[in-house]
Scaffold this active site. Structure first.
Site, short mmCIF file in Angstrom:
data_model
loop_
_atom_site.label_atom_id
_atom_site.label_comp_id
_atom_site.label_asym_id
_atom_site.label_seq_id
_atom_site.Cartn_x
_atom_site.Cartn_y
_atom_site.Cartn_z
NE ARG A 203 -1.06 -4.51 0.99
CZ ARG A 203 -1.28 -3.98 -0.21
NH1 ARG A 203 -0.97 -4.66 -1.31
NH2 ARG A 203 -1.83 -2.79 -0.33
CB THR B 220 -2.16 -6.65 -9.26
OG1 THR B 220 -1.89 -5.46 -8.55
CG2 THR B 220 -2.35 -7.78 -8.28
CB THR C 170 0.34 -6.41 -6.35
OG1 THR C 170 0.42 -5.18 -7.06
CG2 THR C 170 0.35 -6.12 -4.86
CG ASP D 228 -1.94 0.07 -2.41
OD1 ASP D 228 -2.18 0.84 -3.34
OD2 ASP D 228 -1.90 -1.17 -2.54
CB SER E 267 -8.42 -3.37 -3.85
OG SER E 267 -8.52 -2.08 -3.35
O1 DON Z 1 -3.06 -4.13 -3.15
C1 DON Z 1 -3.71 -3.43 -3.92
O2 DON Z 1 -4.90 -3.28 -3.85
C2 DON Z 1 -2.98 -2.75 -5.07
N1 DON Z 1 -1.61 -2.56 -4.76
C3 DON Z 1 -3.18 -3.55 -6.29
C4 DON Z 1 -2.61 -2.90 -7.49
C5 DON Z 1 -3.19 -3.48 -8.72
O3 DON Z 1 -4.06 -4.28 -8.72
C6 DON Z 1 -2.70 -3.02 -9.98
N2 DON Z 1 -3.30 -3.78 -11.07
N3 DON Z 1 -3.65 -3.59 -12.11
#
Ligand code: DON
Length: 561
Positions: A88, A356, A374, A398, A428
């Site tokens: 991350r 993502t 992502t 986020d 998430s």
């Molecule tokens: O880490 C996360 O939860 C978000 N940045 C994920 C973003 C995401 O899933 C977009 N997808 N459609």
């Protein structure tokens, strides 16, 4: 054009792919092929995942990345413990608690966190890979330099982002722009990205964090007003964390730990739902939909209240216990929707519009990888590092934007997920693996912002409670409740109107929303065969490992660029 009806037909007839010796399922056909090539060349599931991760940075640029981050969950098989590579992004040292308090510009380089992907793949490879690093990066080099034909899904995404007046980054337009519209079959070449990947292949992951590439990132940050410095890059560490463990109706659930909220929320919802006989009613009955929504609502309330980067936030230890689930379940009224504010007043969650990608890989020895990666929004902050050809994430969005301000109409402001230097924003992403009697049963995950957790929950419920085969479990219409906004989002399907009426009578607000892209693999308990299910909501591809000519491996490595 794909109407909801054609999509339904497509989903209905989507075939699963079976194979005995390995399976790769990703959103992007050329990336799936790379994964299978690596398995065929003797690589294990981690090798294939690293190669697919780099390939997706080329062939699915809206989410596949080297300028972003993600999580790789690894089932190592046998008696080995599962592993979780946390790559991350982190907040740079110059990030401040209230940097987004006055609003968020999603297309600003300021939203870019320190990218984790290259260190993450490096760590996964160092700990669990078999083939030489270089061999895992070169298929991506080749795809970038020689180009590849875009499919309808990618053409759609490119046309969409290019038509958006907010896409103004000159380097982005130079690389992805086109005089006319992208259409399936057009070839996308990315020579700058090819050079970048060559460097990573030859010099290893560190070159991204302290070499020429790091200098390019820092120069881009200075030019575009971003915060990431050379010291931030040098200091970035991917973490090897212990995955979460839960159980659900005889299955072991291996899930994503914080800084993901995915595993915690998924296991909490499953623990609640285990207290009910879901099968008593059909999956899309009002009774089941209500119960599942109430479980989701409670898991998401916990998420907002307690979860954040574990290096900064103390996450209560009891969240995953069956006792905690029993306490939460006591507050569920089977005949009436709970008002979200009763669970924790004055907190609202804004809807997500993000991108993502998730892929699942299993090798012939039963090693399995669930990897979700992502850039946060589709194409991240849409800033391409000049001369290096890769996109930067906007993952810092986020974090909870306004410290202490948690209103029903505004964003969450709880402490657990406020911005701090070096901190990872709460995610998430929910890469998930299920075992039965210690043996691999299911590998899954999805994109979709907060809906990710509930997409995975739906796949697990379809698979475990309703006994769907994996393709049907992936295809089935999904649902989502995230506490606030206080409403159920449902995918469309014939008969929805009657369900909506019943749910409304219970006190729910119902909206329609497409949900997720859950490329998954299951093991057929009878034959032991791997069953790959590409999610046809996008044009994903499942491919199994098949016997090929004996010189195949040699050929593969001979054609290195
Ligand atoms: O880490 C996360 O939860 C978000 N940045 C994920 C973003 C995401 O899933 C977009 N997808 N459609």
């Amino acid at each position: 054009m794909r109407t909801p009806f054609t999509l339904l037909i497509l989903l209905f007839f989507a075939p699963a792919t079976q194979a005995a010796d390995g399976m790769v399922v990703t959103v992007s056909p050329p990336a799936t092929d790379v994964g299978v090539d690596i398995l065929q060349a003797g690589g294990n599931a981690v090798d294939a995942s690293v190669a697919v991760g780099f390939a997706l940075a080329v062939t699915w640029p809206e989410a596949g990345n080297i300028g972003g981050g993600g999580f790789m969950l690894i089932h190592r098989g046998g008696k080995e413990k599962p592993a979780f590579i946390d790559y991350r992004e982190t907040a740079p040292a110059a990030a401040t608690r209230d940097m987004f308090a006055k609003g968020v510009d999603y297309q600003s380089a300021k939203t870019a966190g320190v990218p984790g992907a290259v260190r993450g793949y490096g760590l996964a490879h160092k700990l669990y890979g078999k083939l030489p690093w270089k061999d895992l990066v070169w298929p991506a080099v080749k795809l970038a330099e020689e180009g590849f034909p875009v499919n309808a899904a990618l053409a759609g995404r490119l046309n969409g982002v290019l038509a958006d007046p907010k896409t103004t980054n000159a380097e982005f337009l130079r690389i992805f722009g086109k005089k006319d519209r992208w259409k399936a079959g057009d070839v996308l070449k990315q020579p700058d990205l090819g050079r970048t990947l060559r460097l990573i292949a030859e010099k290893g992951p560190d070159t991204f964090y302290s070499g020429v590439l790091a200098d390019k990132i820092v120069a881009e940050m200075k030019a575009s007003g971003g915060l990431v410095t050379l010291a931030d890059l040098k200091g970035y560490k991917a973490e090897n964390r212990t995955p979460l463990r839960g159980t659900y109706r005889g299955y072991e659930v291996i899930g994503a730990p914080p800084p993901s909220s995915g595993g915690t929320a998924l296991i909490t919802a499953l623990n609640i739902l285990e207290l009910y006989d879901l099968k008593k009613n059909p999956w899309r009955s009002a009774e089941t939909t209500h119960l599942v929504a109430e479980a989701m609502r409670r898991a998401f309330a916990d998420r907002a209240l307690y979860l954040g980067d574990p290096d900064f936030t103390k996450v209560p230890e009891n969240l995953l216990t069956k006792d905690h689930a029993k306490e939460l379940a006591k507050t569920i009224d089977p005949a009436k929707a709970t008002q979200s504010e009763l669970l924790a007043p004055e907190i609202d969650i804004a809807p997500d519009k993000k991108e993502t990608t998730h892929f699942s890989i299993v090798d012939g020895d039963g090693m399995a990888v669930a990897n979700t990666t992502t850039l946060e929004n589709s194409f991240g902050c849409r800033v391409v590092v000049r001369g290096a050809g890769f996109l930067l994430n906007n993952e810092l969005t986020d974090f909870n934007p306004k410290p202490g301000v948690t209103t029903r109409t505004g964003p969450i402001g709880t402490d657990a997920n406020l911005v701090a230097p070096g901190k990872r924003p709460l995610s998430s992403m929910t890469p998930t693996i299920l075992l039965r009697d210690g043996k691999l049963a299911l590998v899954t995950g999805s994109p979709g912002g907060r809906t990710i957790i509930n997409t995975v929950l739906c796949v697990v419920l379809n698979f475990v409670d309703y006994g769907h085969g994996i393709q049907a479990a992936v295809d089935a219409p999904r649902m989502h409740h995230q506490w606030f906004p206080d409403r159920i989002a449902l995918e469309d399907f014939p008969g929805r109107a009657q369900l909506d009426e019943k749910l409304q009578a219970l006190g729910h607000t119902v909206v329609t929303h497409p949900q997720g892209d859950a490329h998954s693999i299951a093991v057929d308990p009878k034959t032991g065969k791997l069953v790959g299910a590409a999610d046809k909501r996008l044009d994903g591809k499942a491919k199994g490992l098949t016997a090929l000519p004996a010189n195949r491996t040699e050929q593969f490595f001979k054609s290195k660029p």
